[in-house]
Design an enzyme around this catalytic site. Structure first.
Site, mmCIF file in Angstrom:
data_model
loop_
_atom_site.group_PDB
_atom_site.id
_atom_site.type_symbol
_atom_site.label_atom_id
_atom_site.label_comp_id
_atom_site.label_asym_id
_atom_site.label_seq_id
_atom_site.Cartn_x
_atom_site.Cartn_y
_atom_site.Cartn_z
ATOM 1 C CG ASP A 81 -68.928 -25.086 87.185
ATOM 2 O OD1 ASP A 81 -70.355 -25.658 86.995
ATOM 3 O OD2 ASP A 81 -68.721 -24.047 86.504
ATOM 4 C CG ASP A 103 -71.797 -26.260 78.931
ATOM 5 O OD1 ASP A 103 -73.114 -26.595 78.057
ATOM 6 O OD2 ASP A 103 -71.555 -24.831 79.034
ATOM 7 C CD GLU A 133 -74.924 -23.867 79.707
ATOM 8 O OE1 GLU A 133 -74.388 -23.282 80.515
ATOM 9 O OE2 GLU A 133 -74.605 -22.847 78.625
ATOM 10 C CG HIS A 211 -73.321 -21.016 85.432
ATOM 11 N ND1 HIS A 211 -73.038 -21.815 85.485
ATOM 12 C CD2 HIS A 211 -74.768 -21.712 85.752
ATOM 13 C CE1 HIS A 211 -72.907 -22.950 85.024
ATOM 14 N NE2 HIS A 211 -74.352 -23.020 85.670
ATOM 15 N N GLY A 212 -72.626 -17.243 86.321
ATOM 16 C CA GLY A 212 -72.200 -16.141 85.600
ATOM 17 C C GLY A 212 -72.531 -14.962 86.785
ATOM 18 N N GLY A 213 -72.152 -14.933 88.121
ATOM 19 C CA GLY A 213 -72.231 -14.938 89.109
ATOM 20 C C GLY A 213 -72.345 -13.534 89.483
HETATM 21 P P1 13P Z 1 -68.341 -16.221 87.415
HETATM 22 O O1 13P Z 1 -67.129 -16.244 87.640
HETATM 23 O O2 13P Z 1 -68.511 -14.905 86.452
HETATM 24 O O3 13P Z 1 -68.770 -15.493 88.919
HETATM 25 O O4 13P Z 1 -69.451 -17.243 86.694
HETATM 26 C C1 13P Z 1 -68.883 -18.308 87.742
HETATM 27 C C2 13P Z 1 -69.528 -19.134 86.679
HETATM 28 O O5 13P Z 1 -70.917 -19.172 86.373
HETATM 29 C C3 13P Z 1 -69.401 -20.699 87.160
HETATM 30 O O6 13P Z 1 -69.749 -21.815 86.202
#
Ligand code: 13P
Length: 288
Positions: A81, A103, A133, A211-213
């Site tokens: 990732d 990325d 991205e 992302h950022g779930g």
């Molecule tokens: P979080 O750490 O906010 O869940 O985001 C995970 C992420 O998007 C990894 O690429």
């Protein structure tokens, strides 16, 4: 069984559910993620990120992530990732990762296209898949992962028209979109740009990635998946679930690491299972 992004995301896009990516820095997290997926018969994406490598070196992780994925009774993608360096992405592919996210979102558009196209050709040469991205997803200050840009930047949101050109020009298999989420803890409740998700989904054919779930509401997940998100990335929630389980155990008088490990695995497994249910991927392992 070892899978790549196309194996799990093409059916997810068609079936309007999402597959979770859960990053891991050690054996306990990896074990918990696979156990949750096997228990719920769900496909899963097991990853690590470039910024997490100080906590778990890429090569060492590959020694157990790849064999664990092969032995699993459900499809498991082993994904690198937020690879910001082409060399590290190539290393991941050589170590057997079946998927990378390259990325270059911090570069000017033309350079992002040029470098991503090159990485896509390489990943496909390995039989692997690639996510990239467009726009830029920021990170909250205390995020353990994420990227150079901090916090939410509305000017950095993904443009649907540019997204169509980007996917066609690079040949990527999945696209990470900037639509109001950030990596790490949210200081205020996130406000997702749902109409932008819908427009991007109309404009491009490949599965979209949120992302950022961690910290999103159940309604946010349901709506974004309904509108076209097929992969959701999670790390902060499982990272903190593991630490809280250890904290509770230490406060209750436990003193040994071997007391903490089973509690850490149990807490992460239950956090992953909750997300799998929310994403609608429970029971979807049998379709491959
Ligand atoms: P979080 O750490 O906010 O869940 O985001 C995970 C992420 O998007 C990894 O690429």
């Amino acid at each position: 069984m070892l899978a790549n992004l196309n194996d799990v995301l093409v059916p997810a896009k068609r079936g309007r559910y999402a597959v979770g990516l859960f990053n891991s820095v050690n054996l306990e997290l990896a074990r918990a993620i696979i156990q949750a997926a096997e228990r719920l018969r769900a496909p899963v994406i097991l990853g690590t990120a470039e910024v997490l490598l100080p906590f778990g070196p890429l090569e060492e992780l590959s020694w157990f992530l790849v064999p664990m994925a092969k032995r699993a009774s459900v499809p498991v993608v082993v994904h690198f990732d937020h690879g910001m360096s082409m060399q590290l992405c190539e290393n991941a592919l050589r170590l057997g990762f079946t998927s990378i996210m390259y990325d270059a979102s911090w570069l000017p558009y033309d350079e992002n296209v040029r470098d991503t196209r090159e990485m896509a050709a390489m990943a496909h040469g390995f039989g692997a898949t690639i996510e990239a991205e467009l726009g830029h997803i920021g990170s909250s200050e205390n995020s353990a992962e994420g990227s150079a840009q901090t916090d939410l930047c509305e000017e950095c949101f993904t443009d649907p028209v540019q997204a169509r050109d980007f996917v066609r020009s690079t040949g990527v298999d999945a696209l990470a979109v900037a639509v109001g989420t950030v990596h790490g803890h949210y200081r205020a409740a996130p406000r997702l740009d749902f109409s932008r998700i819908a427009s991007i989904a109309q404009a491009v054919e490949v599965p979209l990635v949120l992302h950022g779930g961690s910290g999103l509401s159940d309604v946010d997940f349901a709506r974004s998946i309904e509108l076209g998100i097929s992969k959701v990335n999670i790390f902060t929630d499982i990272n903190c679930a593991a630490a809280s389980a250890c904290d509770r155990a230490l406060r209750s008088g436990k003193t040994a690491l071997t007391d903490l490990i089973p509690l850490e695995v149990e807490a992460v497994e239950s956090s992953v299972a909750e997300k799998i249910r929310l994403f609608g991927s429970e029971g979807k392992a049998g379709r491959y």
